[in-house]
Write a protein that holds these residues in place. Structure first.
Motif, mmCIF file in Angstrom:
data_model
loop_
_atom_site.group_PDB
_atom_site.id
_atom_site.type_symbol
_atom_site.label_atom_id
_atom_site.label_comp_id
_atom_site.label_asym_id
_atom_site.label_seq_id
_atom_site.Cartn_x
_atom_site.Cartn_y
_atom_site.Cartn_z
ATOM 1 N N UNK A 166 -21.827 -35.538 7.398
ATOM 2 C CA UNK A 166 -21.346 -35.437 8.776
ATOM 3 C C UNK A 166 -21.226 -36.814 9.428
ATOM 4 N N UNK A 167 -22.051 -37.759 8.977
ATOM 5 C CA UNK A 167 -21.970 -39.109 9.521
ATOM 6 C C UNK A 167 -20.643 -39.753 9.106
ATOM 7 N N UNK A 168 -20.290 -39.565 7.832
ATOM 8 C CA UNK A 168 -19.033 -40.134 7.339
ATOM 9 C C UNK A 168 -17.843 -39.514 8.069
ATOM 10 N N UNK A 172 -14.393 -43.513 12.423
ATOM 11 C CA UNK A 172 -12.996 -43.585 12.863
ATOM 12 C C UNK A 172 -12.029 -43.543 11.666
ATOM 13 N N UNK A 173 -12.330 -44.330 10.626
ATOM 14 C CA UNK A 173 -11.510 -44.254 9.419
ATOM 15 C C UNK A 173 -12.199 -43.276 8.477
ATOM 16 N N UNK A 174 -11.505 -42.219 8.130
ATOM 17 C CA UNK A 174 -12.148 -41.227 7.277
ATOM 18 C C UNK A 174 -11.120 -40.538 6.390
ATOM 19 N N UNK A 175 -11.527 -40.291 5.127
ATOM 20 C CA UNK A 175 -10.672 -39.529 4.231
ATOM 21 C C UNK A 175 -11.534 -38.745 3.268
ATOM 22 N N UNK A 502 -18.790 -31.310 -6.862
ATOM 23 C CA UNK A 502 -17.549 -30.603 -7.157
ATOM 24 C C UNK A 502 -16.333 -31.527 -7.265
ATOM 25 N N UNK A 503 -16.573 -32.839 -7.416
ATOM 26 C CA UNK A 503 -15.457 -33.760 -7.619
ATOM 27 C C UNK A 503 -14.782 -34.195 -6.349
ATOM 28 N N UNK A 504 -15.425 -33.923 -5.220
ATOM 29 C CA UNK A 504 -14.852 -34.355 -3.939
ATOM 30 C C UNK A 504 -15.373 -35.751 -3.597
ATOM 31 N N UNK A 505 -14.492 -36.564 -3.034
ATOM 32 C CA UNK A 505 -14.912 -37.899 -2.585
ATOM 33 C C UNK A 505 -14.653 -38.029 -1.094
ATOM 34 N N UNK A 506 -15.650 -38.581 -0.436
ATOM 35 C CA UNK A 506 -15.514 -38.869 1.001
ATOM 36 C C UNK A 506 -15.509 -40.377 1.164
ATOM 37 N N UNK A 507 -14.652 -40.870 2.019
ATOM 38 C CA UNK A 507 -14.673 -42.305 2.299
ATOM 39 C C UNK A 507 -14.590 -42.513 3.807
ATOM 40 N N UNK A 508 -15.404 -43.445 4.292
ATOM 41 C CA UNK A 508 -15.396 -43.726 5.731
ATOM 42 C C UNK A 508 -15.539 -45.234 5.931
ATOM 43 N N UNK A 509 -14.945 -45.735 7.003
ATOM 44 C CA UNK A 509 -15.016 -47.174 7.274
ATOM 45 C C UNK A 509 -15.317 -47.453 8.729
ATOM 46 N N UNK A 510 -16.052 -48.519 8.942
ATOM 47 C CA UNK A 510 -16.336 -48.935 10.316
ATOM 48 C C UNK A 510 -16.322 -50.455 10.398
ATOM 49 N N UNK A 511 -15.829 -50.969 11.512
ATOM 50 C CA UNK A 511 -15.898 -52.416 11.733
ATOM 51 C C UNK A 511 -16.235 -52.666 13.191
ATOM 52 N N UNK A 512 -16.846 -53.808 13.434
ATOM 53 C CA UNK A 512 -17.183 -54.132 14.808
ATOM 54 C C UNK A 512 -15.915 -54.447 15.596
ATOM 55 N N UNK A 531 -8.641 -43.691 -4.333
ATOM 56 C CA UNK A 531 -9.471 -42.965 -3.356
ATOM 57 C C UNK A 531 -8.601 -41.966 -2.601
ATOM 58 N N UNK A 532 -9.178 -40.911 -2.075
ATOM 59 C CA UNK A 532 -8.374 -40.010 -1.241
ATOM 60 C C UNK A 532 -7.816 -40.742 -0.027
ATOM 61 N N UNK A 533 -6.650 -40.289 0.430
ATOM 62 C CA UNK A 533 -6.016 -40.940 1.589
ATOM 63 C C UNK A 533 -6.906 -40.779 2.823
ATOM 64 N N UNK A 534 -6.891 -41.789 3.656
ATOM 65 C CA UNK A 534 -7.718 -41.736 4.867
ATOM 66 C C UNK A 534 -6.816 -41.682 6.093
ATOM 67 N N UNK A 535 -7.382 -41.337 7.225
ATOM 68 C CA UNK A 535 -6.633 -41.431 8.478
ATOM 69 C C UNK A 535 -7.475 -42.170 9.515
ATOM 70 N N UNK A 536 -6.763 -42.707 10.481
ATOM 71 C CA UNK A 536 -7.441 -43.280 11.634
ATOM 72 C C UNK A 536 -7.649 -42.109 12.586
ATOM 73 N N UNK A 537 -8.895 -41.679 12.743
ATOM 74 C CA UNK A 537 -9.142 -40.454 13.498
ATOM 75 C C UNK A 537 -8.922 -40.615 14.983
ATOM 76 N N UNK A 538 -8.785 -41.887 15.412
ATOM 77 C CA UNK A 538 -8.437 -42.054 16.807
ATOM 78 C C UNK A 538 -6.924 -42.007 16.865
#
Lengths: 553, 394
Positions: A166-168, A172-175, A502-512, A531-538
């Motif tokens: 849930x943290x990932x 803001x950047x998450x896929x 189950x072969x799922x990958x989560x990726x998340x990014x944060x920057x100051x 890696x799975x495609x990510x989106x800018x959640x904002x």
């Protein structure tokens, strides 16, 4: 102090927004947000947890960014008001005399000037309330740095690698997505991130890639620099830390340097030069034609003397330290003292020559020269002619009750009361001689003192400064610059990558800051490692404005 | 051709290149559906090439003038303002390469052009340095400070684009009015240029004797019909307009006259534009901004403050203090120019705190950036020309 227990079992201090262990949202406010509030990595800050005692209340007041910004704006507005009219230290007399100052503002700026001065705005930067504001800013800097800096440091130091999904998801950047071979993808991602100089840590199928964490300390470093700077400024108030004197010194004079016991300065000559068509390059000729004369140099040639150690105060025994030409931008430096070329007066009178003449025949009985620095009581012209100097008024300003007055001891407008003893008048005739004015107060004279010539010399205005606080101030400035560069030109970037069984990958990014660069890096990793495609959640076109006051800080 | 002429020609080349660059960037923005399309890239590339050529010519002006005079050409109003324009274009080029957005160029270049036009209204002859300026700190302090201001100005450019895109021009609002006011002030600068060039071309001159604030006799020459007379003036030139009002000694009636004429000319110009196009200026410019990516503009605005703030601090405060310590015997003396540099610094510090801690992003941030630019311009124009202080060299 109570604490909050997270689902993962970790005990967090009260006021924590994001579990410091797994990264689940804890506070109701935090849970309601779509994206995690990563400002202090969700750590509890003191001002949010301690709200009871008076100390807490004062602490919370100064730790508030809202208050901090209000103080900044107040100083800003006050500073601007102080530039509307010249401050007292820029007006003639420098504000030493209150009545004179009041008159200056009234005469020059009318009723507005009168109010401005009466409200104390004419000495705004030295006022108690302005200093209080600056002092409050200093306190705010200390409090806010401790309040936020320490929790942030602890939080980043102890951060866990395998954060909760849930943290990932709340970054803001998450896929997320399925991949064929999660282990291979993770391995390649780590490879690529390493080449981007990320520091990689792995645990339980989760990866934390981090770089530039030190950029997060930038604000605290620059605040420290500012605190030091303000401290240095405060030190000035202590005796011995700060010398600020000014003195006038005539050509040929040797004077004790004000504020610097044991130092003597001799003025060997003052030079004032201007640019002319003849002495400058052709490219300047148009400007010189347009403006007329432009000053090119103010210079005082001096010799500096110092009484040797152990000599009694007042001793005239002094050794030559050095000869130097003080010009603007090149002060004389000696033992922490700086002597600056600040002002000058050209052609001050130094001596006046008169001829003792018979008024009718014009016949002269001889000449006398009065040295204005050292006027003699008596000038013997020989052959029974003699002139006595009864009194000398260096800066004659008129008569008061029949008595001549002098405004200052500076020979701006010398006047003399002479007694002329001649063979014709052996008892003496009294004559009052001023520039373009001769009075005969005790009746008609046969003789007069006719002005022949005047000798002049230049006077240098020097300022003597010693500032022992400079090292502290320089240190503060340097630390501030380091901090501000650290915080502005470097970014703290983090990626979390997590695989599930189950072969799922989560990726998340944060920057100051600088999200575009973070995305570019993630794009490169995504392409390389699959890696799975990510989106800018904002949402890109979302109005990012929040209603005022919704984020309490 | 000697160095001085060469320097002048290079500056003119730069001016023309910026005009062409604006048109090319305009093409890039107009001919594209969004920021990243192909035609955008083609026009955008042409635009940036021409801009770089202009910048190099501008740099050539700077270097040749430096060689001719023997000191960095930042010692008076013309030189400083021209250098500021150059650095603004330099900063725009930097941000083009950081974010590949032609929009920043499209809006930064016209502002640079107006700034160059403004600079050209001041005496352009090469002046020898007065004693206070004879220091290598002139070069270091002034160039660094101007560079910091130029980078900070990019945030205002990005902010302006953001606001043009996001403010609804069809509904009456405070924001719409303020944005239009910003446009109006730019037109006022144009008014100043037009009126100055106009009276200069006509060769207008009117001399007056007057009594200055120290009570001494002095002479002043107006290059525009005197609306306001100096303290106890008496005309020396036959057949010129008599001042409408006499000013007390503390007010420079000549500056006030120029200012008033600029407002008159600028306002006429503004209403002519409104009359002919039947639109607000902000509305006229808006189509150029609608394709902007708001998020990107916000990011550029913030980034330019982050890059510019340390440079500004170093140049306008730290180097300034070091020089002041050498030249004026104290590192800080509350001279108006110093104070306004401090005000600028405090303002951007407030910007950063509001953004980081109180979430002032997007529209609020954009407004702050525009206000920051207004403060920088105030420090350049008003503090030099109106408020008397140690920095009044122009």
């Amino acid at each position: 102090m109570s604490s909050i227990k997270c689902e993962c079992g970790h005990l967090n201090p009260e006021g924590t927004d994001i579990c410091q262990n797994c990264g689940r949202p804890l506070s109701t406010e935090e849970k309601s947000k779509k994206l995690a509030d990563m400002r202090y990595d969700g750590a509890a800050i003191r001002s949010k947890t301690h709200k009871r005692t008076v100390v807490d209340k004062i602490w919370n007041f100064f730790s508030s960014v809202k208050i901090g910004v209000s103080i900044i704006i107040a100083i800003l507005v006050a500073s601007a008001i102080g530039t509307i009219l010249p401050q007292v230290f820029y007006i003639p007399g420098g504000g030493a005399n209150e009545a004179q100052t009041a008159r200056y503002y009234e005469d020059n700026y009318g009723i507005f000037g009168q109010i401005y001065n009466a409200l104390g705005l004419s000495d705004l930067y030295g006022s108690w309330w302005f200093m209080t504001l600056v002092g409050m800013l200093g306190i705010s800097l200390v409090v806010v740095s401790l309040d936020r800096g320490i929790p942030l440091y602890k939080s980043l130091k102890n951060q866990r690698i395998d954060r909760h999904p849930s943290f990932l998801k709340r970054q803001r950047l998450y896929g997320e997505g399925q991949v064929d071979d999660p282990d291979a993808v993770m391995k390649k991602a780590a490879e690529k991130l390493k080449s981007q100089r990320y520091n990689i840590r792995e645990k339980n199928g989760a990866m934390l890639a981090e770089k530039g964490r030190w950029a997060r300390w930038g604000p605290y470093v620059n605040h420290l620099g500012l605190i030091l700077f303000l401290f240095g400024v405060m030190l000035r108030a202590l005796p011995g830390f700060y010398v600020d004197e000014s003195m006038w010194i005539r050509e040929g004079e040797t004077l004790a340097v004000k504020g610097a016991p044991g130092l003597y300065l001799e003025n060997k000559g003052f030079t004032f030069d201007v640019y002319t068509q003849e002495n400058t390059d052709e490219v300047f000729s148009e400007a010189i034609d347009r403006v007329g004369s432009v000053a090119s140099n103010y210079q005082t040639d001096v010799a500096l003397y110092e009484t040797p150690e152990g000599e009694l105060p007042g001793s005239t025994n002094a050794d030559l330290v050095k000869e130097y030409s003080i010009v603007v931008n090149k002060p004389l430096k000696h033992e922490g003292f700086h002597i600056f070329q600040m002002d000058f007066k050209l052609d001050e009178l130094s001596a006046m020559t008169f001829a003792l003449e018979n008024k009718e025949t014009g016949e002269s009985l001889g000449e006398l020269t009065v040295n204005l620095d050292d006027p003699q009581k008596e000038y013997d012209l020989g052959n029974g002619a003699k002139v006595e100097l009864l009194d000398y008024y260096p800066d004659f300003s008129g008569f008061e009750d029949g008595e001549p007055q002098t405004a200052t001891p500076v020979p701006n407008n010398p006047a003399f009361l002479f007694k002329m003893i001649t063979p014709e008048a052996p008892d003496g005739e009294t004559s009052f001689v001023a520039i373009r004015q001769t009075l005969e107060p005790l009746g008609e004279n046969t003789y007069k003192l006719a002005f022949q010539k005047a000798d002049t010399r230049d006077v240098s205005g020097l300022t003597i400064r010693k500032d022992k606080t400079i090292p502290v101030i320089v240190l503060g400035g340097v630390i501030f610059m380091i901090g501000v560069v650290q915080g502005s030109y470097f970014n703290h970037r983090r990626f979390w990558i997590r695989k599930s069984d189950d072969g799922k990958i989560q990726v998340a990014g944060h920057t100051s800051k600088n999200w575009v660069a973070l995305q570019r890096e993630l794009d490169a990793v995504t392409e390389y490692a699959g890696l799975p495609a990510y989106t800018d959640q904002r949402d890109k076109e979302e109005q990012t404005d929040k209603p005022e006051g919704d984020s309490n800080s | 051709m000697n160095l001085v002429d060469l320097s002048g020609n290079l500056l003119f080349t730069a001016f023309i290149a910026y005009l062409v660059g604006t048109i090319l960037f305009g093409g890039a923005v107009k001919g594209s559906k969004n920021e990243a399309s192909a035609s955008n890239k083609r026009w955008g590339r042409l635009g940036i090439i021409v801009t770089i050529i202009g910048f190099l010519a501008h740099l050539g002006y700077f270097i040749t003038r430096w060689m001719a005079s023997g000191h960095a050409p930042v010692s008076n109003m013309f030189e400083f303002t021209t250098a500021f324009g150059m650095l603004l274009v330099g900063a725009a080029i930097l941000f083009y390469f950081l974010y590949q957005s032609p929009l920043v160029g499209l809006f930064a270049l016209p502002i640079a052009i107006v700034i160059l036009g403004y600079a050209a209204m001041f005496p352009r002859d090469i002046q020898p340095l007065i004693p206070a300026l004879q220091s290598y700190w002139l070069t270091i302090h002034v160039i660094t400070a101007a560079l910091g201001e130029a980078i900070l100005a990019i945030s205002a450019v990005a902010g302006l684009i953001y606001l043009l895109k996001n403010i609804d021009m069809t509904k009456k609002s405070k924001e719409r009015a303020w944005l239009e006011f910003f446009m109006y002030t730019i037109v006022l600068v144009l008014g100043f240029i037009v009126i100055t060039v106009g009276f200069r071309a006509a060769g207008y001159e009117a001399a007056f004797d007057y009594v200055d604030k120290n009570g001494a006799q002095a002479e002043v020459v107006y290059h525009m019909p005197a609306l306001f007379g100096m303290n106890e003036y008496s005309p020396k030139t036959e057949g010129t307009m008599q001042p409408l009002a006499e000013m007390p000694a503390i007010i420079n009636a000549k500056t006030l006259t120029t200012f008033t004429w600029s407002i008159i000319a600028g306002t006429i110009l503004y209403f002519l534009i409104r009359l002919i196009t039947r639109r607000r200026i902000a509305e006229l410019v808006k189509p150029l901004a609608v394709k902007a990516n708001s998020q990107l503009m916000d990011e550029i605005g913030y980034r330019s403050v982050l890059i510019g703030f340390p440079v500004f601090t170093l140049g306008a405060l730290i180097f300034a203090m070091i020089w002041a310590h050498e030249a004026w015997s104290r590192f800080w003396g509350w001279d108006p120019k110093e104070v306004w540099a401090l005000i600028t610094w405090l303002f951007y510090a407030a910007y950063l705190h509001l953004r980081l801690s109180r979430g002032w992003e997007g529209r609020k941030s954009a407004w702050l950036a525009v206000v920051g630019f207004a403060i920088i311009m105030f420090n350049l124009v008003a503090v030099n020309l109106v408020i008397a202080g140690l920095h009044s060299y122009a």
